[in-house]
Design a protein around this motif. Structure first.
Motif, mmCIF file in Angstrom:
data_model
loop_
_atom_site.group_PDB
_atom_site.id
_atom_site.type_symbol
_atom_site.label_atom_id
_atom_site.label_comp_id
_atom_site.label_asym_id
_atom_site.label_seq_id
_atom_site.Cartn_x
_atom_site.Cartn_y
_atom_site.Cartn_z
ATOM 1 N N GLN A 284 36.905 22.015 12.443
ATOM 2 C CA GLN A 284 36.538 20.857 13.240
ATOM 3 C C GLN A 284 37.406 20.763 14.498
ATOM 4 O OE1 GLN A 284 36.559 17.375 10.669
ATOM 5 N NE2 GLN A 284 35.186 18.374 9.208
ATOM 6 N N ARG A 285 38.670 21.065 14.369
ATOM 7 C CA ARG A 285 39.540 21.063 15.550
ATOM 8 C C ARG A 285 39.102 22.136 16.537
ATOM 9 N NH1 ARG A 285 43.282 19.993 11.368
ATOM 10 N NH2 ARG A 285 43.881 22.193 11.168
ATOM 11 N N LEU A 286 38.670 23.264 16.018
ATOM 12 C CA LEU A 286 38.175 24.345 16.868
ATOM 13 C C LEU A 286 36.919 23.911 17.618
ATOM 14 C CD1 LEU A 286 38.505 27.390 17.604
ATOM 15 C CD2 LEU A 286 37.037 27.892 15.654
ATOM 16 N N MET A 287 35.997 23.268 16.934
ATOM 17 C CA MET A 287 34.757 22.827 17.557
ATOM 18 C C MET A 287 34.997 21.749 18.618
ATOM 19 S SD MET A 287 32.275 24.658 16.295
ATOM 20 C CE MET A 287 33.484 25.995 16.366
ATOM 21 N N ARG A 288 36.040 20.946 18.442
ATOM 22 C CA ARG A 288 36.327 19.861 19.384
ATOM 23 C C ARG A 288 37.213 20.284 20.544
ATOM 24 N NH1 ARG A 288 37.962 14.380 16.187
ATOM 25 N NH2 ARG A 288 36.451 14.388 14.483
ATOM 26 N N LYS A 289 37.678 21.503 20.540
ATOM 27 C CA LYS A 289 38.782 21.925 21.393
ATOM 28 C C LYS A 289 38.616 21.576 22.864
ATOM 29 C CE LYS A 289 41.871 25.855 22.053
ATOM 30 N NZ LYS A 289 42.133 27.275 21.704
ATOM 31 N N GLU A 290 37.439 21.737 23.402
ATOM 32 C CA GLU A 290 37.224 21.458 24.833
ATOM 33 C C GLU A 290 36.334 20.227 25.042
ATOM 34 O OE1 GLU A 290 38.709 22.927 27.258
ATOM 35 O OE2 GLU A 290 39.695 24.484 26.065
ATOM 36 N N LEU A 291 36.284 19.368 24.050
ATOM 37 C CA LEU A 291 35.447 18.176 24.138
ATOM 38 C C LEU A 291 36.060 17.172 25.098
ATOM 39 C CD1 LEU A 291 32.861 16.975 22.951
ATOM 40 C CD2 LEU A 291 34.244 16.001 21.102
ATOM 41 N N ALA A 292 35.214 16.543 25.915
ATOM 42 C CA ALA A 292 35.695 15.552 26.882
ATOM 43 C C ALA A 292 35.660 14.161 26.256
ATOM 44 C CB ALA A 292 34.856 15.622 28.157
ATOM 45 N N ASP A 293 34.996 13.217 26.880
ATOM 46 C CA ASP A 293 35.027 11.831 26.409
ATOM 47 C C ASP A 293 33.889 11.486 25.463
ATOM 48 O OD1 ASP A 293 33.239 12.190 28.484
ATOM 49 O OD2 ASP A 293 33.395 10.119 29.182
ATOM 50 N N LYS A 294 32.827 12.311 25.455
ATOM 51 C CA LYS A 294 31.673 12.009 24.603
ATOM 52 C C LYS A 294 31.221 13.245 23.848
ATOM 53 C CE LYS A 294 29.536 8.250 27.283
ATOM 54 N NZ LYS A 294 28.290 7.824 27.992
ATOM 55 N N VAL A 295 30.596 13.003 22.715
ATOM 56 C CA VAL A 295 29.918 14.058 21.984
ATOM 57 C C VAL A 295 28.434 13.712 21.961
ATOM 58 C CG1 VAL A 295 30.323 12.941 19.734
ATOM 59 C CG2 VAL A 295 29.795 15.376 19.837
ATOM 60 N N TRP A 296 27.589 14.705 22.219
ATOM 61 C CA TRP A 296 26.151 14.476 22.353
ATOM 62 C C TRP A 296 25.386 15.020 21.154
ATOM 63 C CZ3 TRP A 296 23.838 11.919 26.494
ATOM 64 C CH2 TRP A 296 24.703 11.568 27.528
ATOM 65 N N ASN A 297 24.093 14.678 21.110
ATOM 66 C CA ASN A 297 23.170 15.150 20.058
ATOM 67 C C ASN A 297 23.507 14.589 18.685
ATOM 68 O OD1 ASN A 297 23.521 18.208 21.816
ATOM 69 N ND2 ASN A 297 21.697 16.931 21.918
ATOM 70 N N VAL A 298 23.891 13.306 18.642
ATOM 71 C CA VAL A 298 24.271 12.684 17.372
ATOM 72 C C VAL A 298 23.224 11.691 16.860
ATOM 73 C CG1 VAL A 298 26.754 13.024 17.618
ATOM 74 C CG2 VAL A 298 25.680 10.977 18.605
#
Length: 457
Positions: A284-298
């Motif tokens: 999960q940390r790997l998947m979030r690594k370059e995430l900005a302020d929002k996550v999409w497709n939820v």
């Protein structure tokens, strides 16, 4: 929509072949044919390649690709049209690697003396071979269904791709779950290296977890993960599988547990990162690594009463076989939905829908529909984001559709939501693509350095 910077150099669940490599003056360049949403491109980008161009006929997949690879030239049209072919040849001039997964609709048996490249139904495959021949990249990667290896045509395909000796080609069936992807997905991978490089095409191998571990049905409603073949090896792999800090083999729970609070019927497509649960695994940390302020497709599909009732009766890892006789009735609550059946019972098509993921195992192969896998804890379908996690797309990768409504050339009917699930379900898992790219990278770099030395001399 602002996207974060791409991931580079992520762990792919295998030892990298690029250790000790010299830095390049430029990143090696890639052209992605039949790119879809961009799973192969994402993996190669993570390994340090530059994506310069791509093609696909589906306008929705092209919209997703353009959003996530804004620097690449995307040709959204039929590659079989002469003007489109020529445009792609121009885009691809000078690229180091050509990648792609051309659809191959007909498998001609060798004994029938009919080559698959000559079958009109395989015109897209033929276009890939032609494109490699015209662009002459240092290397290429072609992926396809593993059934091709079982139909007696593997040697045919290798011969086609060798282009009369211009390339040395290796072929191997790989399972994405052996490369840190929390989903079993087998693909036949061809890797070609130009013969004048005097290099051997790399052979990939991952954890081999899929050969030693499996989810088995003990009895109605009871499932367990069991080892096979080599008890010691299986025990070691099971220990790795249970470790949330391990990324070589990853479970469903380790992939999506931080999104468990999503509710059926959620309409919002985006969520603030601050609303996400804290990451609970290295994956999960790997998947979030370059995430900005929002996550999409939820957003999450709605669910009807009968489906909820059945899912509550199915254990994690289970399916329709765990239902009582009463719950196999076509309609339970009296609420009529979907096509009825003459028998008054669930039909064969429903059996593929009533399946719940197991938290301590990787997922089975996802298809293009939202009901191909239900959550292991909540009686609901998965969001596109959860689908993407199980395919190893990083959270900054956003799936979208062409803003134009209605029928478009190349668009598959079904609406926006279905298109996004389909794009994820059809993709090559990026972590599998990255593992392949890491093996190709040193071959390309070695050639580049030889050219630099030649020019310097």
């Amino acid at each position: 929509m602002q996207l974060a910077l791409p991931l580079l150099g992520l762990e792919a669940g295998i030892d990298s072949a690029a250790g000790g490599q010299l830095p390049l003056a430029r990143a090696p360049r890639v052209l992605d044919l039949f790119a879809g949403a961009g799973g192969l491109s994402q993996g190669f980008q993570q390994a340090g390649f530059e994506i310069v161009g791509a093609s696909d006929i589906d306008p929705d997949a092209c919209a997703t690709y353009k959003l996530n690879f804004p620097e690449a030239e995307v040709v959204c049209d039929d590659i079989r049209l002469p003007e489109v072919h020529e445009r792609l040849v121009k885009v691809g001039r000078g690229v180091d690697v050509v990648v792609g997964g051309p659809p191959c609709q007909a498998f001609s048996q060798v004994r029938n003396h009919s080559r698959i490249i000559d079958d009109p139904r395989n015109s897209l495959y033929r276009e890939f071979v032609k494109m490699v021949g015209e662009i002459e990249p240092l290397a290429f990667v072609m992926e396809n269904v593993p059934g091709m290896a079982q139909m007696g045509v593997l040697e045919q395909v290798k011969e086609d791709l060798e282009l009369e000796g211009a390339y040395k080609v290796s072929a191997r069936v790989l399972d994405a779950a052996d490369f840190g992807v929390p989903q079993t997905r087998k693909r036949l991978i061809f890797v070609g290296v130009r013969s004048d490089l005097n290099a051997v095409p790399p052979l990939l191998s991952g954890s081999a977890a899929t050969s030693y571990l499996s989810l088995v049905r003990l009895s109605k409603g009871k499932y367990a993960i069991e080892g096979r073949r080599d008890e010691q090896r299986a025990a070691l792999l099971l220990e790795m599988l249970d470790d949330p800090d391990e990324v070589k083999v990853v479970t469903v729970d380790q992939a999506i547990s931080d999104l468990r609070h999503l509710k059926a019927g959620r309409r919002e497509e985006a969520m603030a990162v601050s609303e996400m649960k804290e990451a609970e695994s290295a994956y999960q940390r790997l998947m979030r690594k370059e995430l900005a302020d929002k996550v999409w497709n939820v957003s999450v599909p709605r669910i009807n009463t009968d489906t909820v009732t059945r899912l509550k009766a199915i254990p994690a890892g289970g399916n329709h076989r765990d239902l009582t006789e009463a719950l196999t009735a076509r309609y339970i609550s009296g609420e009529k939905w979907g096509p009825s059946t003459n028998s008054g019972k669930l039909g064969r098509a429903h059996f593929y829908a009533y399946r719940r993921l197991h938290p301590r195992m990787w997922a089975w192969t996802l298809n293009t529909k939202a009901d191909s896998a239900y959550h292991y804890r909540s009686p609901r379908a998965l969001s596109v984001r959860e689908f993407a996690r199980l395919q190893s797309f990083p959270d900054h990768f956003v799936f979208t559709t062409d803003s134009r409504r209605g029928s478009l050339p190349g668009r598959i009917d079904g609406g926006q939501a279905h298109s996004r699930y389909r794009q994820v379900g059809n993709a090559v898992p990026p972590l599998l693509a990255e593992a392949i790219a890491q093996k190709v990278l040193p071959l390309v770099q070695a050639t580049d350095h030889e050219e630099e030395k030649s020019h310097a001399g």
